[in-house]
Design a protein around this motif. Sequence first.
Motif, short mmCIF file in Angstrom:
data_model
loop_
_atom_site.label_atom_id
_atom_site.label_comp_id
_atom_site.label_asym_id
_atom_site.label_seq_id
_atom_site.Cartn_x
_atom_site.Cartn_y
_atom_site.Cartn_z
N ARG A 95 67.71 44.81 30.00
CA ARG A 95 67.64 43.36 29.71
C ARG A 95 68.95 42.87 29.11
NH1 ARG A 95 62.44 44.93 28.25
NH2 ARG A 95 63.00 45.03 26.04
N LEU A 96 69.53 43.67 28.22
CA LEU A 96 70.78 43.28 27.59
C LEU A 96 71.91 43.19 28.61
CD1 LEU A 96 71.77 42.58 24.72
CD2 LEU A 96 72.58 44.92 24.56
N LEU A 97 71.99 44.15 29.52
CA LEU A 97 73.01 44.09 30.57
C LEU A 97 72.82 42.86 31.45
CD1 LEU A 97 73.55 47.74 31.88
CD2 LEU A 97 75.14 46.30 30.59
N THR A 98 71.58 42.53 31.76
CA THR A 98 71.31 41.33 32.55
C THR A 98 71.76 40.08 31.81
OG1 THR A 98 69.45 42.38 33.68
CG2 THR A 98 69.47 39.97 33.63
N GLU A 99 71.44 40.01 30.52
CA GLU A 99 71.85 38.86 29.71
C GLU A 99 73.37 38.72 29.66
OE1 GLU A 99 71.64 37.14 25.13
OE2 GLU A 99 70.33 38.81 25.68
N ILE A 100 74.05 39.83 29.48
CA ILE A 100 75.52 39.80 29.43
C ILE A 100 76.09 39.34 30.77
CG2 ILE A 100 77.59 41.25 29.25
CD1 ILE A 100 76.00 42.86 27.09
N GLY A 101 75.52 39.84 31.87
CA GLY A 101 75.97 39.41 33.20
C GLY A 101 75.77 37.92 33.40
N GLU A 102 74.64 37.40 32.94
CA GLU A 102 74.38 35.97 33.05
C GLU A 102 75.36 35.17 32.20
OE1 GLU A 102 70.25 35.80 31.96
OE2 GLU A 102 69.59 36.44 33.97
N ARG A 103 75.64 35.63 31.00
CA ARG A 103 76.60 34.94 30.13
C ARG A 103 77.99 34.92 30.77
NH1 ARG A 103 75.39 33.93 24.75
NH2 ARG A 103 73.37 34.68 24.06
N ARG A 104 78.38 36.04 31.37
CA ARG A 104 79.68 36.11 32.03
C ARG A 104 79.76 35.12 33.18
NH1 ARG A 104 80.91 42.63 32.16
NH2 ARG A 104 81.80 42.71 30.07
#
Length: 145
Positions: A95-104
């Motif tokens: 979930r954290l990797l997904t969130e970071i990808g979305e923020r990027r």
Amino acid sequence: MAGRIADAVETLVELWTSSGEMVTPRLSAHQLKALRAVGGRSELNLTELADTVGIALPAASRLCDRLEAAGLVQRVPHPHNRRALQLLLTPQGGRLLTEIGERRTLSLSAVLAAMSPVQRTALDEGLRAFRDARHSPGAGSGADE
């Protein structure tokens, strides 16, 4: 020209790494790189993680300890080697990797939206030419125009 590209890359790296610093738990660049490595490869072990991140094995072990304590990765017995441990991404880590990808994506989109269509097209063409030139014979000779 090389100086302007270096400035642009520095800005991009800052934008890229800030995405890992804006989540909870906050991740350093090494932690984020390690988390992405674990998420991107099945059956990754600590030695391979150290090689991927570009750090010594003891540092990789401490890095993994911190990621495991944060609930982002777990160490489990390797399915094919009972003497080895395998690193796996936890659901929270995913979930954290997904969130970071979305923020990027949002950060990059905001910058691109501030550019005119002509500038975006020029950037796209320039990046393609840069990539193609990088893979051509003689690339990386240090020549600067």
